[in-house]
Scaffold this motif. Structure first.
Motif, PDB file in Angstrom:
ATOM      1  N   PRO A  18       0.814  -1.223   0.000  1.00 56.07           N
ATOM      2  CA  PRO A  18       0.000   0.000   0.000  1.00 56.07           C
ATOM      3  C   PRO A  18       0.848   1.275   0.000  1.00 56.07           C
ATOM      4  CG  PRO A  18      -0.883  -1.583   1.563  1.00 56.07           C
ATOM      5  CD  PRO A  18       0.458  -2.108   1.106  1.00 56.07           C
ATOM      6  N   LEU A  19       1.937   1.275   0.728  1.00 57.02           N
ATOM      7  CA  LEU A  19       2.824   2.433   0.730  1.00 57.02           C
ATOM      8  C   LEU A  19       3.434   2.642  -0.651  1.00 57.02           C
ATOM      9  CD1 LEU A  19       4.363   4.708   2.176  1.00 57.02           C
ATOM     10  CD2 LEU A  19       6.100   2.995   2.787  1.00 57.02           C
ATOM     11  N   ARG A  26       6.358   1.200  -8.418  1.00 56.01           N
ATOM     12  CA  ARG A  26       5.955  -0.077  -8.988  1.00 56.01           C
ATOM     13  C   ARG A  26       6.934  -1.132  -8.505  1.00 56.01           C
ATOM     14  NH1 ARG A  26       1.919   1.697  -8.511  1.00 56.01           N
ATOM     15  NH2 ARG A  26       0.852   2.976  -9.999  1.00 56.01           N
ATOM     16  N   VAL A  27       6.412  -2.294  -8.189  1.00 59.97           N
ATOM     17  CA  VAL A  27       7.192  -3.351  -7.565  1.00 59.97           C
ATOM     18  C   VAL A  27       7.380  -4.504  -8.539  1.00 59.97           C
ATOM     19  CG1 VAL A  27       7.236  -5.001  -5.652  1.00 59.97           C
ATOM     20  CG2 VAL A  27       6.294  -2.702  -5.299  1.00 59.97           C
ATOM     21  N   LEU A  28       8.585  -4.990  -8.610  1.00 59.19           N
ATOM     22  CA  LEU A  28       8.918  -6.174  -9.392  1.00 59.19           C
ATOM     23  C   LEU A  28       9.399  -7.240  -8.421  1.00 59.19           C
ATOM     24  CD1 LEU A  28       9.600  -7.518 -12.189  1.00 59.19           C
ATOM     25  CD2 LEU A  28      11.905  -6.649 -11.809  1.00 59.19           C
ATOM     26  N   LEU A  29       8.731  -8.371  -8.392  1.00 57.45           N
ATOM     27  CA  LEU A  29       9.129  -9.457  -7.501  1.00 57.45           C
ATOM     28  C   LEU A  29      10.192 -10.305  -8.176  1.00 57.45           C
ATOM     29  CD1 LEU A  29       5.641 -10.539  -6.171  1.00 57.45           C
ATOM     30  CD2 LEU A  29       7.322  -9.064  -5.071  1.00 57.45           C
ATOM     31  N   ASP A  30      11.239 -10.573  -7.451  1.00 55.46           N
ATOM     32  CA  ASP A  30      12.374 -11.336  -7.967  1.00 55.46           C
ATOM     33  C   ASP A  30      12.768 -12.347  -6.905  1.00 55.46           C
ATOM     34  OD1 ASP A  30      14.732 -12.289  -9.040  1.00 55.46           O
ATOM     35  OD2 ASP A  30      15.772 -10.373  -8.933  1.00 55.46           O
ATOM     36  N   LEU A  31      12.622 -13.611  -7.224  1.00 56.76           N
ATOM     37  CA  LEU A  31      12.920 -14.667  -6.261  1.00 56.76           C
ATOM     38  C   LEU A  31      14.385 -15.047  -6.390  1.00 56.76           C
ATOM     39  CD1 LEU A  31      11.681 -16.538  -4.137  1.00 56.76           C
ATOM     40  CD2 LEU A  31      11.162 -18.139  -5.971  1.00 56.76           C
ATOM     41  N   HIS A  32      15.231 -14.404  -5.588  1.00 53.66           N
ATOM     42  CA  HIS A  32      16.676 -14.670  -5.631  1.00 53.66           C
ATOM     43  C   HIS A  32      17.057 -15.967  -4.936  1.00 53.66           C
ATOM     44  CE1 HIS A  32      17.822 -11.081  -7.584  1.00 53.66           C
ATOM     45  NE2 HIS A  32      18.997 -10.957  -7.028  1.00 53.66           N
ATOM     46  N   THR A  33      16.348 -16.281  -3.884  1.00 55.59           N
ATOM     47  CA  THR A  33      16.666 -17.473  -3.110  1.00 55.59           C
ATOM     48  C   THR A  33      15.569 -18.494  -3.341  1.00 55.59           C
ATOM     49  OG1 THR A  33      17.686 -16.089  -1.436  1.00 55.59           O
ATOM     50  CG2 THR A  33      17.165 -18.331  -0.806  1.00 55.59           C
ATOM     51  N   LEU A  34      15.915 -19.591  -3.965  1.00 54.44           N
ATOM     52  CA  LEU A  34      14.914 -20.593  -4.255  1.00 54.44           C
ATOM     53  C   LEU A  34      15.443 -21.984  -3.941  1.00 54.44           C
ATOM     54  CD1 LEU A  34      15.311 -21.841  -7.669  1.00 54.44           C
ATOM     55  CD2 LEU A  34      15.779 -19.402  -7.516  1.00 54.44           C
ATOM     56  N   PRO A  35      14.535 -22.877  -3.619  1.00 52.83           N
ATOM     57  CA  PRO A  35      15.001 -24.232  -3.354  1.00 52.83           C
ATOM     58  C   PRO A  35      15.445 -24.883  -4.656  1.00 52.83           C
ATOM     59  CG  PRO A  35      12.621 -24.199  -3.384  1.00 52.83           C
ATOM     60  CD  PRO A  35      13.086 -22.782  -3.531  1.00 52.83           C
ATOM     61  N   GLY A  36      16.582 -25.509  -4.639  1.00 51.39           N
ATOM     62  CA  GLY A  36      17.066 -26.189  -5.829  1.00 51.39           C
ATOM     63  C   GLY A  36      17.751 -25.288  -6.834  1.00 51.39           C
ATOM     64  N   GLY A  37      18.060 -24.056  -6.464  1.00 59.19           N
ATOM     65  CA  GLY A  37      18.706 -23.125  -7.384  1.00 59.19           C
ATOM     66  C   GLY A  37      20.213 -23.251  -7.361  1.00 59.19           C
ATOM     67  N   TRP A  64       5.964 -20.140  -7.164  1.00 61.96           N
ATOM     68  CA  TRP A  64       5.521 -19.008  -7.973  1.00 61.96           C
ATOM     69  C   TRP A  64       4.003 -18.917  -8.023  1.00 61.96           C
ATOM     70  CZ3 TRP A  64       7.517 -14.627  -8.868  1.00 61.96           C
ATOM     71  CH2 TRP A  64       8.896 -14.483  -8.892  1.00 61.96           C
ATOM     72  N   GLN A  65       3.311 -20.044  -7.941  1.00 63.57           N
ATOM     73  CA  GLN A  65       1.850 -20.004  -7.864  1.00 63.57           C
ATOM     74  C   GLN A  65       1.413 -19.336  -6.564  1.00 63.57           C
ATOM     75  OE1 GLN A  65       1.198 -24.202  -8.491  1.00 63.57           O
ATOM     76  NE2 GLN A  65       0.549 -23.864 -10.611  1.00 63.57           N
ATOM     77  N   GLU A  66       2.107 -19.644  -5.474  1.00 62.55           N
ATOM     78  CA  GLU A  66       1.797 -19.009  -4.194  1.00 62.55           C
ATOM     79  C   GLU A  66       2.073 -17.510  -4.246  1.00 62.55           C
ATOM     80  OE1 GLU A  66       3.087 -19.211   0.510  1.00 62.55           O
ATOM     81  OE2 GLU A  66       3.448 -20.952  -0.747  1.00 62.55           O
ATOM     82  N   ILE A  67       3.174 -17.129  -4.847  1.00 61.20           N
ATOM     83  CA  ILE A  67       3.499 -15.704  -4.980  1.00 61.20           C
ATOM     84  C   ILE A  67       2.439 -15.000  -5.829  1.00 61.20           C
ATOM     85  CG2 ILE A  67       5.143 -14.066  -5.980  1.00 61.20           C
ATOM     86  CD1 ILE A  67       7.361 -16.092  -5.144  1.00 61.20           C
ATOM     87  N   ALA A  68       2.072 -15.603  -6.954  1.00 60.06           N
ATOM     88  CA  ALA A  68       1.057 -15.004  -7.832  1.00 60.06           C
ATOM     89  C   ALA A  68      -0.278 -14.862  -7.105  1.00 60.06           C
ATOM     90  CB  ALA A  68       0.895 -15.850  -9.090  1.00 60.06           C
ATOM     91  N   GLU A  74      -2.626  -6.732  -6.192  1.00 60.71           N
ATOM     92  CA  GLU A  74      -1.815  -5.587  -5.772  1.00 60.71           C
ATOM     93  C   GLU A  74      -1.603  -4.629  -6.946  1.00 60.71           C
ATOM     94  OE1 GLU A  74      -1.028  -4.763  -2.841  1.00 60.71           O
ATOM     95  OE2 GLU A  74      -1.463  -6.620  -1.791  1.00 60.71           O
ATOM     96  N   PRO A  75      -2.124  -3.413  -6.860  1.00 63.96           N
ATOM     97  CA  PRO A  75      -1.968  -2.470  -7.982  1.00 63.96           C
ATOM     98  C   PRO A  75      -0.540  -1.999  -8.204  1.00 63.96           C
ATOM     99  CG  PRO A  75      -3.101  -1.412  -6.135  1.00 63.96           C
ATOM    100  CD  PRO A  75      -2.928  -2.872  -5.780  1.00 63.96           C
ATOM    101  N   ALA A  76       0.303  -2.076  -7.189  1.00 62.37           N
ATOM    102  CA  ALA A  76       1.688  -1.603  -7.345  1.00 62.37           C
ATOM    103  C   ALA A  76       2.577  -2.633  -8.042  1.00 62.37           C
ATOM    104  CB  ALA A  76       2.295  -1.248  -5.986  1.00 62.37           C
TER     105      ALA A  76
END
Length: 77
Positions: A18-19, A26-37, A64-68, A74-76
């Motif tokens: 919200p902030l 605008r926010v871009l989600l980037d999963l840097h830490t992932l299992p099996g990476g 990624w389904q959980e993140i989506a 989220e409008p941002a």
């Protein structure tokens, strides 16, 4: 343990959305830490199981389904 960490991180990011939206960010989600990476440890790349394990790949998709699902309204984003 990974999912617990991830859910905490996602909750923190979601609390800031919200902030971000109110400030026009605008926010871009980037999963840097992932299992099996792949990790870079002590000057060496350490391969994990993501590219060799169908279970790790399914977990990656599930994450990624959980993140989506978490951020779908989220409008941002």
């Amino acid at each position: 343990a990974y999912r617990a960490w991830l859910r905490g991180a996602l909750a923190h990011v979601r609390s800031l959305m919200p902030l971000c939206d109110s400030l026009g960010f605008r926010v871009l989600l980037d999963l840097h830490t992932l299992p099996g990476g792949t990790s870079y440890l002590g000057g060496t790349f350490v391969e994990h199981r993501l590219f060799a394990s169908t279970e790790a790949q399914a977990e990656f998709v599930s994450i990624w389904q959980e993140i989506a699902s978490t951020f779908r309204n989220e409008p941002a984003l």
